[in-house]
Write a protein that holds these residues in place. Structure first.
Motif, PDB file in Angstrom:
ATOM      1  N   ARG A 301       1.373   1.392  -2.673  1.00 29.34           N
ATOM      2  CA  ARG A 301       2.053   0.448  -3.549  1.00 29.34           C
ATOM      3  C   ARG A 301       1.160   0.164  -4.764  1.00 29.34           C
ATOM      4  O   ARG A 301      -0.045  -0.021  -4.621  1.00 29.34           O
ATOM      5  N   ILE A 302       1.771   0.153  -5.939  1.00 27.42           N
ATOM      6  CA  ILE A 302       1.041  -0.184  -7.150  1.00 27.42           C
ATOM      7  C   ILE A 302       1.587  -1.502  -7.693  1.00 27.42           C
ATOM      8  O   ILE A 302       2.765  -1.593  -8.065  1.00 27.42           O
ATOM      9  N   GLU A 303       0.726  -2.498  -7.705  1.00 29.65           N
ATOM     10  CA  GLU A 303       1.085  -3.802  -8.253  1.00 29.65           C
ATOM     11  C   GLU A 303       0.374  -3.986  -9.586  1.00 29.65           C
ATOM     12  O   GLU A 303      -0.490  -3.198  -9.964  1.00 29.65           O
ATOM     13  N   ARG A 304       0.691  -5.051 -10.296  1.00 29.94           N
ATOM     14  CA  ARG A 304       0.097  -5.259 -11.619  1.00 29.94           C
ATOM     15  C   ARG A 304      -1.406  -5.503 -11.516  1.00 29.94           C
ATOM     16  O   ARG A 304      -2.163  -5.113 -12.398  1.00 29.94           O
ATOM     17  N   ARG A 305      -1.857  -6.115 -10.436  1.00 27.40           N
ATOM     18  CA  ARG A 305      -3.274  -6.428 -10.300  1.00 27.40           C
ATOM     19  C   ARG A 305      -3.986  -5.641  -9.205  1.00 27.40           C
ATOM     20  O   ARG A 305      -5.210  -5.629  -9.142  1.00 27.40           O
ATOM     21  N   THR A 306      -3.206  -5.005  -8.318  1.00 30.61           N
ATOM     22  CA  THR A 306      -3.798  -4.350  -7.151  1.00 30.61           C
ATOM     23  C   THR A 306      -3.099  -3.022  -6.860  1.00 30.61           C
ATOM     24  O   THR A 306      -1.890  -2.894  -7.047  1.00 30.61           O
ATOM     25  N   VAL A 307      -3.884  -2.056  -6.404  1.00 32.31           N
ATOM     26  CA  VAL A 307      -3.329  -0.803  -5.899  1.00 32.31           C
ATOM     27  C   VAL A 307      -3.602  -0.761  -4.402  1.00 32.31           C
ATOM     28  O   VAL A 307      -4.758  -0.822  -3.967  1.00 32.31           O
ATOM     29  N   ILE A 308      -2.533  -0.710  -3.611  1.00 31.54           N
ATOM     30  CA  ILE A 308      -2.651  -0.680  -2.154  1.00 31.54           C
ATOM     31  C   ILE A 308      -2.685   0.771  -1.700  1.00 31.54           C
ATOM     32  O   ILE A 308      -1.780   1.551  -1.978  1.00 31.54           O
ATOM     33  N   LEU A 309      -3.766   1.124  -0.981  1.00 38.29           N
ATOM     34  CA  LEU A 309      -3.953   2.488  -0.493  1.00 38.29           C
ATOM     35  C   LEU A 309      -3.956   2.504   1.027  1.00 38.29           C
ATOM     36  O   LEU A 309      -3.990   1.445   1.673  1.00 38.29           O
ATOM     37  N   GLU A 310      -3.931   3.682   1.595  1.00 37.19           N
ATOM     38  CA  GLU A 310      -3.912   3.816   3.053  1.00 37.19           C
ATOM     39  C   GLU A 310      -5.109   3.128   3.703  1.00 37.19           C
ATOM     40  O   GLU A 310      -4.995   2.549   4.781  1.00 37.19           O
ATOM     41  N   HIS A 311      -6.251   3.196   3.061  1.00 31.79           N
ATOM     42  CA  HIS A 311      -7.481   2.697   3.677  1.00 31.79           C
ATOM     43  C   HIS A 311      -8.130   1.590   2.848  1.00 31.79           C
ATOM     44  O   HIS A 311      -9.356   1.525   2.733  1.00 31.79           O
ATOM     45  N   GLY A 312      -7.302   0.747   2.275  1.00 30.65           N
ATOM     46  CA  GLY A 312      -7.848  -0.379   1.540  1.00 30.65           C
ATOM     47  C   GLY A 312      -7.111  -0.624   0.240  1.00 30.65           C
ATOM     48  O   GLY A 312      -6.107   0.036  -0.067  1.00 30.65           O
ATOM     49  N   ALA A 313      -7.605  -1.547  -0.531  1.00 36.17           N
ATOM     50  CA  ALA A 313      -6.994  -1.907  -1.808  1.00 36.17           C
ATOM     51  C   ALA A 313      -8.073  -1.932  -2.882  1.00 36.17           C
ATOM     52  O   ALA A 313      -9.249  -2.168  -2.616  1.00 36.17           O
ATOM     53  N   ILE A 314      -7.659  -1.651  -4.125  1.00 31.30           N
ATOM     54  CA  ILE A 314      -8.573  -1.708  -5.253  1.00 31.30           C
ATOM     55  C   ILE A 314      -7.905  -2.496  -6.373  1.00 31.30           C
ATOM     56  O   ILE A 314      -6.674  -2.633  -6.419  1.00 31.30           O
ATOM     57  N   GLU A 315      -8.718  -3.009  -7.259  1.00 31.04           N
ATOM     58  CA  GLU A 315      -8.181  -3.720  -8.414  1.00 31.04           C
ATOM     59  C   GLU A 315      -7.553  -2.709  -9.369  1.00 31.04           C
ATOM     60  O   GLU A 315      -8.093  -1.636  -9.611  1.00 31.04           O
ATOM     61  N   SER A 316      -6.376  -3.056  -9.865  1.00 30.35           N
ATOM     62  CA  SER A 316      -5.692  -2.138 -10.775  1.00 30.35           C
ATOM     63  C   SER A 316      -6.359  -2.143 -12.136  1.00 30.35           C
ATOM     64  O   SER A 316      -7.101  -3.069 -12.477  1.00 30.35           O
ATOM     65  N   CYS A 317      -6.110  -1.107 -12.898  1.00 25.07           N
ATOM     66  CA  CYS A 317      -6.633  -1.003 -14.258  1.00 25.07           C
ATOM     67  C   CYS A 317      -5.577  -1.562 -15.204  1.00 25.07           C
ATOM     68  O   CYS A 317      -4.562  -0.902 -15.476  1.00 25.07           O
ATOM     69  N   SER A 318      -5.788  -2.760 -15.671  1.00 27.67           N
ATOM     70  CA  SER A 318      -4.799  -3.436 -16.518  1.00 27.67           C
ATOM     71  C   SER A 318      -4.527  -2.631 -17.784  1.00 27.67           C
ATOM     72  O   SER A 318      -5.444  -2.186 -18.467  1.00 27.67           O
TER      73      SER A 318
END
Length: 467
Positions: A301-318
């Motif tokens: 899932r790609i959100e405006r502030r976060t990218v949800i991955l299979e093994h965790g989440a990272i901050e999105s590149c605004s």
């Protein structure tokens, strides 16, 4: 109602190579049906900066060369045989249809039509349905179902406010952004990254989300023709000797990497993917300049502030432009018999040599009568996905080579065929010097040992999977 000898579904690379061979060797007539508006299959949907990743000599049909067999003098392919662009490939197939196929009077072509089964196809514009009976065979040239990003439906969720595109529109939209996020670890993702760098994007402006790292074939080792005979044949000898001595799949790839057959972008990461992609060392060096590489599995899932991955989440590149390169090239499914009664299903016969395989199937159909013999000579291979698949393909290639060599007429036909690689077979005959003779000796000695050892490795893999 139409009547024809062969009803061919698909005018992509495989359908065209098969039909071209029938035009050359028989007096059969054909009806070709395709859902695209022009021949060339998935190349009609490909991104504008796409190129073949192997030399043009290995691609197209038997009767007409693709390109001019020149060596590139600049760029990431410098010193190697040219790689046709997508536009060149589309033009090639369009000219082939209009200059060879249709003028023959033996081919009827129905573009923008969907095959519905039961010998019926429907126009995608008018909805009119036609039926075509065939006297000999129905030919399915769509079995591999090649996918490209522009026709691919993403498997992840996308929230409002996130700009996601396929590589097709990247040249138009890239100047409007200053940072980019590439999704996918395959050859398309590599093409996008290299293109961005070529166009002037800084490595720091690119984030690369790589679900799986890939083993890559070194383009330096697969060049055709007499000029590269010693290098290419020597590489084949290195590969067979590695296959003969390896203790496992992992050990096989370590040996292949040491001799330069295979490359990986990050040498600290063990790849878990192999799809047969070919790349130059210069491209690998460029890709290594990208340091923001995320390895947390597939995107969910790609959100405006976060990218949800299979093994965790990272901050999105605004404000970044996300580029979807997650489409798989080929669908994975069990192989079927190539020749089955009144049906021919075109599939891969030798690793990576898709066009040659389609031409061989056309030749076998034209020259042989016994279906059992036809299928023995045309044992299909599944497209690879993981390193273990390389071992299976390598074994299948050795077995296919042995079967084809036993038939002297077929062996000679393959050696002389254009799609074998711009005269590489003739080079094998014409190059006479001690070094070349030593390479031939290494090849002869390593083949049976490699086949035996690969059989052992694959049997152990099968046993391990059952435990």
């Amino acid at each position: 109602m139409l009547s024809t000898d062969y009803l061919i579904i698909g005018s992509g690379a495989l359908g065209m190579a098969f039909a071209d061979q029938l035009l050359t060797e028989t007096d059969a007539d054909m009806v070709i049906v395709d859902r695209h508006h022009m021949p060339g299959g998935h190349w009609n949907d490909a991104y504008p900066f796409v190129r073949l990743h192997q030399p043009s000599a290995f691609y197209g049909v038997g009767s007409r060369a693709l390109g001019s067999s020149r060596l590139d003098v600049a760029g990431f392919n410098k010193g190697y045989y040219e790689l046709a662009s997508g536009a060149q490939i589309i033009s090639y197939y369009d000219r082939l249809m209009n200059e060879r196929f249709l003028p023959s009077g033996r081919v009827q072509y129905f573009p923008l039509c969907d095959y519905q089964g039961d010998n019926r196809f429907v126009s995608r514009l008018s909805g009119d349905i036609q039926e075509a009976t065939f006297r000999k065979k129905l030919v399915d040239a769509t079995f591999l179902n090649t996918q490209v990003p522009s026709t691919h439906v993403p498997s992840f969720e996308l929230c409002d406010g996130v700009k996601l595109v396929t590589p097709n529109v990247l040249p138009k939209l890239a100047p409007d952004f200053r940072s980019y996020v590439i999704l996918g670890g395959g050859k398309t993702a590599m093409d996008v990254a290299v293109w961005l760098l070529q166009m002037g994007a800084s490595p720091e402006s690119i984030r690369w989300i790589v679900p799986r790292d890939s083993w890559l074939r070194n383009r330096d080792k697969v060049q055709p023709g007499a000029t590269f005979f010693k290098r290419t044949a020597g590489s084949q000898a290195d590969q067979l000797e590695a296959a003969a001595e390896a203790t496992s799949v992992a050990d096989l790839f370590e040996r292949l990497e040491r001799t330069g057959q295979f490359l990986r972008i990050d040498t600290t990461v063990t790849p878990t993917m192999y799809r047969g992609a070919t790349i130059s060392c210069l491209e690998v060096e460029a890709l290594r300049r990208i340091k923001d590489v995320v390895r947390k599995g597939r995107v969910l899932r790609i959100e405006r502030r976060t990218v949800i991955l299979e093994h965790g989440a990272i901050e999105s590149c605004s404000g970044s432009l996300y580029v979807d390169c997650t489409a798989k090239a080929f669908r994975t499914q069990p192989s079927v018999r190539v020749f089955d009664g009144d049906r021919i299903t075109i599939q891969m016969l030798r690793p990576g040599a898709l066009c040659l395989g389609a031409a061989v199937i056309g030749h076998i159909e034209a020259a042989y009568d016994d279906e059992t013999i036809k299928n023995e000579l045309c044992m299909p291979m599944q497209t690879p996905n993981a390193p273990a698949d390389f071992a299976r393909l390598a074994l299948g290639d050795l077995q296919a080579g042995r079967r084809w060599s036993a038939d002297k007429t077929l062996h000679r036909w393959v050696v002389e065929h254009r799609l074998t690689g711009a005269g590489i077979g003739q080079a094998d005959v014409s190059v006479h010097d001690p070094d070349a003779d030593q390479i031939r000796k290494r090849l002869r000695e390593a083949r049976p040992k490699a086949e035996a050892n690969l059989s052992r490795i694959i049997a152990e893999l099968a046993t391990d999977s059952l435990q």
